[in-house]
Motif scaffolding. Structure first.
Motif, short mmCIF file in Angstrom:
data_model
loop_
_atom_site.label_atom_id
_atom_site.label_comp_id
_atom_site.label_asym_id
_atom_site.label_seq_id
_atom_site.Cartn_x
_atom_site.Cartn_y
_atom_site.Cartn_z
N ARG A 362 27.42 12.36 -11.36
CA ARG A 362 28.68 11.98 -11.12
C ARG A 362 28.61 10.52 -10.26
O ARG A 362 27.74 10.67 -9.71
CB ARG A 362 29.70 12.75 -10.44
CG ARG A 362 30.00 14.17 -11.41
CD ARG A 362 30.77 15.06 -10.34
NE ARG A 362 32.10 14.62 -10.30
CZ ARG A 362 33.04 14.82 -10.90
NH1 ARG A 362 33.25 15.67 -12.10
NH2 ARG A 362 34.34 14.41 -10.58
N TRP A 365 31.59 12.19 -5.62
CA TRP A 365 31.65 13.66 -5.03
C TRP A 365 32.78 13.87 -4.41
O TRP A 365 32.86 14.73 -3.86
CB TRP A 365 30.38 13.92 -4.48
CG TRP A 365 29.31 13.53 -5.13
CD1 TRP A 365 28.41 12.59 -5.12
CD2 TRP A 365 28.73 14.41 -6.37
NE1 TRP A 365 27.46 12.44 -6.14
CE2 TRP A 365 27.68 13.62 -6.88
CE3 TRP A 365 29.10 15.51 -6.98
CZ2 TRP A 365 26.89 14.21 -7.94
CZ3 TRP A 365 28.44 16.04 -8.14
CH2 TRP A 365 27.47 15.38 -8.56
N VAL A 368 34.52 17.51 -4.89
CA VAL A 368 33.63 18.45 -5.35
C VAL A 368 33.38 19.32 -4.38
O VAL A 368 33.06 18.92 -3.17
CB VAL A 368 32.68 17.74 -5.91
CG1 VAL A 368 31.43 18.64 -6.32
CG2 VAL A 368 33.16 16.73 -7.03
N THR A 369 33.33 20.83 -4.50
CA THR A 369 32.82 21.52 -3.69
C THR A 369 32.16 22.91 -4.45
O THR A 369 32.04 22.92 -5.80
CB THR A 369 33.99 22.34 -3.15
OG1 THR A 369 34.64 23.06 -3.94
CG2 THR A 369 35.05 21.26 -2.34
N VAL A 430 29.70 25.27 -9.16
CA VAL A 430 30.46 23.97 -8.62
C VAL A 430 31.81 23.72 -9.03
O VAL A 430 31.80 23.87 -10.69
CB VAL A 430 29.39 22.57 -9.03
CG1 VAL A 430 30.00 21.23 -8.55
CG2 VAL A 430 27.75 23.07 -8.50
N SER A 431 32.84 23.33 -8.46
CA SER A 431 34.05 22.88 -8.95
C SER A 431 34.24 21.40 -8.83
O SER A 431 34.08 20.93 -7.63
CB SER A 431 35.32 23.67 -8.09
OG SER A 431 34.97 25.08 -8.25
N ALA A 432 34.92 20.72 -9.52
CA ALA A 432 35.28 19.54 -9.70
C ALA A 432 36.84 19.50 -10.04
O ALA A 432 37.04 20.01 -11.04
CB ALA A 432 34.27 18.72 -10.30
N ASP A 434 38.40 17.17 -11.81
CA ASP A 434 38.62 16.84 -13.24
C ASP A 434 37.93 17.39 -14.01
O ASP A 434 37.82 17.25 -15.46
CB ASP A 434 38.30 15.22 -13.24
CG ASP A 434 36.78 15.11 -12.88
OD1 ASP A 434 36.13 16.12 -12.50
OD2 ASP A 434 36.06 13.95 -13.01
N ALA A 439 31.93 22.92 -13.08
CA ALA A 439 31.43 22.06 -13.44
C ALA A 439 29.95 22.09 -13.43
O ALA A 439 29.06 21.23 -14.00
CB ALA A 439 31.61 20.68 -12.51
N VAL A 465 25.65 18.22 -13.03
CA VAL A 465 27.06 18.29 -12.96
C VAL A 465 27.82 17.70 -14.03
O VAL A 465 27.44 16.65 -14.16
CB VAL A 465 27.82 18.14 -11.52
CG1 VAL A 465 29.14 18.42 -11.42
CG2 VAL A 465 26.97 19.00 -10.36
N SER A 467 30.50 15.50 -15.54
CA SER A 467 31.27 14.38 -15.13
C SER A 467 32.87 14.17 -15.20
O SER A 467 33.47 13.88 -14.28
CB SER A 467 30.73 12.91 -15.41
OG SER A 467 30.82 12.72 -16.97
#
Length: 475
Positions: A362, A365, A368-369, A430-432, A434, A439, A465, A467
């Motif tokens: 990406r 970031w 992102v968590t 991983v969470s994003a 969008d 992710a 991850v 995008s």
């Protein structure tokens, strides 16, 4: 020439409290066992007609027979390595015939099975595969006398292991230690033939460490116990080299530690479940103890080799599945190689180590968590409800914050750090903002710690991850 016989006490064969005196004879040539013969019968016979005779064709006074099915994938590695067919014997099928043939109803047969026939003083024989689709058959066993295999046990100092206990294990006839002693040795024989068959044959060595074991045609294992030491080996290894030198008992010295908090007053269990002898569990061991106020614990008379040490979680009776008494979750157990004759020191849990990684894929970031937790139980199997309840209770427990980390931040360059990570198997998500769902996902294994040493930093490397949110376009 006149045959000279001499008598000596070679050993006492014990089936847990029922000794028999065995008299050794001068070696003689015994007839080789003939392979069982199978011939078709009329379709209306309705059964397998099983007969057993001695080497001269004489009918045996009594025998017992049981069925088994091929072990399949659980024994695939063993079968590939040895070329032996492993039969998973079914003790509940034991049938006893006294002075006559036995009719085994086709209605009570497996689609494909093997039969094992046993009679006192004779070598066991195995017939099969037998196919139910082939219909009624006559199965003729002609047994040969069993001269048995003589052996000798020596202590680790190579002195005679007088009175040593030798257990012969087969598939579903396990030889297992419980708190350092042979399980069931102080109990009377069960009344049911199926339960009796599950007990391993046990032999006591004489004052010179000498003993005999029956001839065994299938995969088997031998477990030898003495105050001076212990030994486990395959039956085939014993047959090829019948002088057994014991290893010294192992000893486990452990501590349960959750970062800087000792696991005081906790239950700790030991379990061994060997699978190299043809079928899992033919040789095993179990024990239980509790930690002291400093979280320390010991296991004496430990079987050398791979061993699991666990902190079991006990489900509430209402939530426990049938037969389920303990649940062991990731991060709550440790595998250790127990050394013979010296203390094996371990940490269950640990001080915690720094774990690093880097997310890639990406441009930004922001937002992102990730979260990380011990590997969750599966779904759809017996006992899963109790496992999930235990998983939830672990999360809510005092050590939960060390094991379950939610909404962990990611640096502007995609790197991240997790402090005080305890050993075990984890899942990282991983969470994003969008990306729907997650992710990225990664299975993470945090290495065990070495007692008395500061754990080194563990690097998870790069984690790719997603995008952007995938878009669905109509064709």
């Amino acid at each position: 020439m006149r045959t000279i016989l001499w008598i000596m006490l070679a050993a006492s064969i014990v089936c847990f409290g029922q000794p028999q005196i065995i008299f050794a004879r001068k070696p003689e040539t015994l007839p080789a066992p003939r392979a069982p013969r199978m011939t078709k019968l009329a379709a209306d016979a309705g059964s397998l007609q099983i007969t057993a005779t001695g080497p001269a064709g004489e009918k045996l006074q009594s025998f017992q027979v049981l069925a088994g099915v091929e072990a399949g994938s659980v024994s695939a590695d063993f079968q590939k390595r040895t070329g032996e067919t492993v039969v998973n014997w079914q003790p509940h099928t034991v049938r006893i015939s006294k002075g006559r043939d036995y009719a085994w109803s086709l209605n009570r047969t497996y689609e494909v099975m093997h039969l094992r026939l046993e009679a006192d003083g004779y070598q066991p024989q195995i017939a099969g595969p037998i196919k139910k689709a082939d219909g009624p058959q006559r199965i003729e066993f002609q047994l040969a006398p069993d001269r048995q295999v003589a052996g000798r046990i020596l202590t680790p100092d190579r002195k005679p292991a007088a009175g040593a206990t030798v257990a012969l294990a087969l598939v579903q006839k396990d030889a297992a230690l419980q708190d350092g002693r042979l399980r069931g040795a102080d109990q009377p024989l069960p009344e049911k033939p199926s339960d009796r068959w599950r007990r391993p044959l046990v032999v006591k060595a004489d004052d010179e460490g000498r003993f005999k074991l029956p001839t065994e045609p299938g995969p088997a294992a031998v477990l030898v116990l003495h105050d001076s030491g212990v030994k486990e080996l395959s039956y085939d290894s014993f047959r090829k080299s019948p002088e057994v030198v014991l290893d010294r008992w192992g000893r486990i010295e452990g501590r349960m530690l959750w970062k800087d908090t000792p696991g005081a007053g906790e239950e700790v269990t030991l379990s061994v479940h060997r699978d190299e002898y043809g079928y899992p569990g033919m040789i095993g061991s179990s024990a239980s103890t509790r930690t002291d106020k400093e979280g320390r614990f010991t296991f004496e008379r430990a079987l050398p080799g791979q061993t699991q040490i666990s902190r079991p979680l006990r489900p509430a009776p209402k939530r426990a599945a049938k037969g389920l008494t303990a649940i062991i979750l990731p991060t709550q157990f440790l595998h250790v190689d127990v050394k013979p004759g010296e203390p094996t020191r371990i940490l269950l849990g640990g001080q915690g180590r720094l774990v690093r990684g880097k997310l890639t894929g990406r441009d930004s970031w922001k937002g992102v968590t990730f979260h990380i937790h011990p590997t969750a139980p599966h779904i759809g199997f017996p006992g899963d409800d109790a496992a999930w309840q235990a998983f939830s209770e672990l999360q809510k427990s005092p050590i939960g914050p060390l094991l379950f980390r939610d909404k962990q931040p990611v640096n502007a360059d995609g790197t991240f750090e997790i402090a005080d990570m305890l050993p075990g198997a984890y899942q990282l998500f991983v969470s994003a903002p969008d990306v729907q769902n997650y992710a990225a996902y990664l299975s993470v294994s945090i290495d065990p710690e070495v007692p008395g040493e500061k754990p080194v930093i563990q690097d998870l490397g790069e984690i790719k991850v997603k995008s952007l949110l995938p878009t669905n376009k109509n064709p």
